[in-house]
Motif scaffolding. Structure first.
Motif, PDB file in Angstrom:
ATOM      1  N   SER A  69      31.901  38.200  42.645  1.00  0.00           N
ATOM      2  CA  SER A  69      32.638  38.480  41.676  1.00  0.00           C
ATOM      3  C   SER A  69      32.406  40.280  41.137  1.00  0.00           C
ATOM      4  O   SER A  69      33.476  40.137  40.606  1.00  0.00           O
ATOM      5  CB  SER A  69      32.634  37.618  41.312  1.00  0.00           C
ATOM      6  OG  SER A  69      31.914  37.147  40.857  1.00  0.00           O
ATOM      7  N   ILE A  70      31.209  40.028  40.909  1.00  0.00           N
ATOM      8  CA  ILE A  70      30.992  41.471  39.621  1.00  0.00           C
ATOM      9  C   ILE A  70      31.809  42.175  40.132  1.00  0.00           C
ATOM     10  O   ILE A  70      31.973  43.173  39.230  1.00  0.00           O
ATOM     11  CB  ILE A  70      29.583  41.445  39.118  1.00  0.00           C
ATOM     12  CG1 ILE A  70      29.743  39.662  38.227  1.00  0.00           C
ATOM     13  CG2 ILE A  70      29.585  42.407  38.150  1.00  0.00           C
ATOM     14  CD1 ILE A  70      27.765  40.090  38.431  1.00  0.00           C
ATOM     15  N   GLU A  71      31.392  42.990  41.392  1.00  0.00           N
ATOM     16  CA  GLU A  71      31.648  44.165  42.266  1.00  0.00           C
ATOM     17  C   GLU A  71      33.130  43.766  42.517  1.00  0.00           C
ATOM     18  O   GLU A  71      33.660  45.458  42.034  1.00  0.00           O
ATOM     19  CB  GLU A  71      31.324  44.043  43.453  1.00  0.00           C
ATOM     20  CG  GLU A  71      31.255  44.674  44.439  1.00  0.00           C
ATOM     21  CD  GLU A  71      30.918  44.969  45.465  1.00  0.00           C
ATOM     22  OE1 GLU A  71      31.103  45.243  46.494  1.00  0.00           O
ATOM     23  OE2 GLU A  71      29.975  44.370  46.117  1.00  0.00           O
ATOM     24  N   PHE A  72      34.100  42.904  42.555  1.00  0.00           N
ATOM     25  CA  PHE A  72      35.581  42.630  42.856  1.00  0.00           C
ATOM     26  C   PHE A  72      36.089  43.099  41.244  1.00  0.00           C
ATOM     27  O   PHE A  72      37.116  44.136  41.302  1.00  0.00           O
ATOM     28  CB  PHE A  72      36.438  41.394  43.253  1.00  0.00           C
ATOM     29  CG  PHE A  72      37.305  41.228  42.799  1.00  0.00           C
ATOM     30  CD1 PHE A  72      37.976  41.910  44.182  1.00  0.00           C
ATOM     31  CD2 PHE A  72      38.249  40.480  41.850  1.00  0.00           C
ATOM     32  CE1 PHE A  72      39.585  41.656  43.861  1.00  0.00           C
ATOM     33  CE2 PHE A  72      39.568  40.293  42.124  1.00  0.00           C
ATOM     34  CZ  PHE A  72      40.591  40.700  42.713  1.00  0.00           C
ATOM     35  N   LEU A  73      35.527  42.528  40.345  1.00  0.00           N
ATOM     36  CA  LEU A  73      35.452  43.031  38.997  1.00  0.00           C
ATOM     37  C   LEU A  73      35.991  44.344  38.334  1.00  0.00           C
ATOM     38  O   LEU A  73      37.091  44.467  38.041  1.00  0.00           O
ATOM     39  CB  LEU A  73      35.654  41.514  37.906  1.00  0.00           C
ATOM     40  CG  LEU A  73      36.501  40.014  38.319  1.00  0.00           C
ATOM     41  CD1 LEU A  73      34.955  38.971  36.912  1.00  0.00           C
ATOM     42  CD2 LEU A  73      37.602  39.919  38.025  1.00  0.00           C
ATOM     43  N   ARG A  74      35.116  45.058  38.922  1.00  0.00           N
ATOM     44  CA  ARG A  74      34.829  46.349  38.199  1.00  0.00           C
ATOM     45  C   ARG A  74      35.190  46.819  39.781  1.00  0.00           C
ATOM     46  O   ARG A  74      36.017  48.002  38.236  1.00  0.00           O
ATOM     47  CB  ARG A  74      32.948  45.864  38.398  1.00  0.00           C
ATOM     48  CG  ARG A  74      32.316  45.613  37.225  1.00  0.00           C
ATOM     49  CD  ARG A  74      31.126  46.735  37.397  1.00  0.00           C
ATOM     50  NE  ARG A  74      30.159  45.931  35.829  1.00  0.00           N
ATOM     51  CZ  ARG A  74      29.369  45.933  36.354  1.00  0.00           C
ATOM     52  NH1 ARG A  74      28.233  45.522  37.540  1.00  0.00           N
ATOM     53  NH2 ARG A  74      28.497  45.165  35.149  1.00  0.00           N
ATOM     54  N   LYS A  75      36.220  46.459  39.959  1.00  0.00           N
ATOM     55  CA  LYS A  75      37.044  47.870  41.086  1.00  0.00           C
ATOM     56  C   LYS A  75      38.454  47.312  40.162  1.00  0.00           C
ATOM     57  O   LYS A  75      39.131  48.069  40.592  1.00  0.00           O
ATOM     58  CB  LYS A  75      36.872  47.293  42.499  1.00  0.00           C
ATOM     59  CG  LYS A  75      35.497  47.805  43.220  1.00  0.00           C
ATOM     60  CD  LYS A  75      36.018  47.357  44.993  1.00  0.00           C
ATOM     61  CE  LYS A  75      35.073  47.525  45.396  1.00  0.00           C
ATOM     62  NZ  LYS A  75      34.984  47.354  46.634  1.00  0.00           N
ATOM     63  N   GLU A  76      38.249  46.401  39.586  1.00  0.00           N
ATOM     64  CA  GLU A  76      39.661  46.002  38.770  1.00  0.00           C
ATOM     65  C   GLU A  76      39.820  46.203  37.920  1.00  0.00           C
ATOM     66  O   GLU A  76      41.011  46.505  37.658  1.00  0.00           O
ATOM     67  CB  GLU A  76      39.900  44.039  39.151  1.00  0.00           C
ATOM     68  CG  GLU A  76      40.585  43.839  40.891  1.00  0.00           C
ATOM     69  CD  GLU A  76      41.574  44.659  41.717  1.00  0.00           C
ATOM     70  OE1 GLU A  76      42.717  44.686  40.927  1.00  0.00           O
ATOM     71  OE2 GLU A  76      41.349  44.540  42.536  1.00  0.00           O
ATOM     72  N   GLY A  77      38.604  46.950  37.120  1.00  0.00           N
ATOM     73  CA  GLY A  77      38.631  47.635  36.378  1.00  0.00           C
ATOM     74  C   GLY A  77      38.232  47.100  35.236  1.00  0.00           C
ATOM     75  O   GLY A  77      38.100  47.203  33.567  1.00  0.00           O
TER      76      GLY A  77
END
Length: 103
Positions: free
Chosen positions: A91-99
């Motif tokens: 989830s950290i990886e996903f949220l960082r990709k989303e900005g």
């Protein structure tokens, strides 16, 4: 076969609308991601708090994307996202990709 029934779709308009919706989140707010044991038989869940919006439609769209990315189930409870299993790193990886940067 003739090409009379052939229709081309332009997806660029839809992609720009999706990015505009995600930009309405307060990406500067502090987001807390934690795992807890809850519910029946002490199953592990991942909680994502502080996304900076109360708009339920935006939260549902973000939830759908993060569930697909993590390959798990989840729900929205009190403007917070709850994912099944230990999905903190994903989830950290996903949220960082989303900005989102304040994790």
């Amino acid at each position: 076969m003739g090409k009379k029934n052939w229709i081309e779709f332009d997806n660029q308009k839809n992609k720009s609308e999706e990015t505009a919706k995600l930009n309405t989140f307060n990406k500067r707010s502090k987001i807390n991601i934690s795992k807890q044991k809850k519910g029946k038989k002490g199953k592990t869940v991942t909680l994502i708090n502080g996304l900076g919006t109360e708009d339920e439609i935006l939260l549902k769209e973000l939830l759908k994307k993060i569930k697909v990315f993590c390959g798990t189930g989840g729900t929205i409870i009190d403007s917070n996202i709850q994912l099944q299993g230990d999905m903190v790193s994903k989830s950290i990886e996903f949220l960082r990709k989303e900005g989102f940067h304040n994790l």
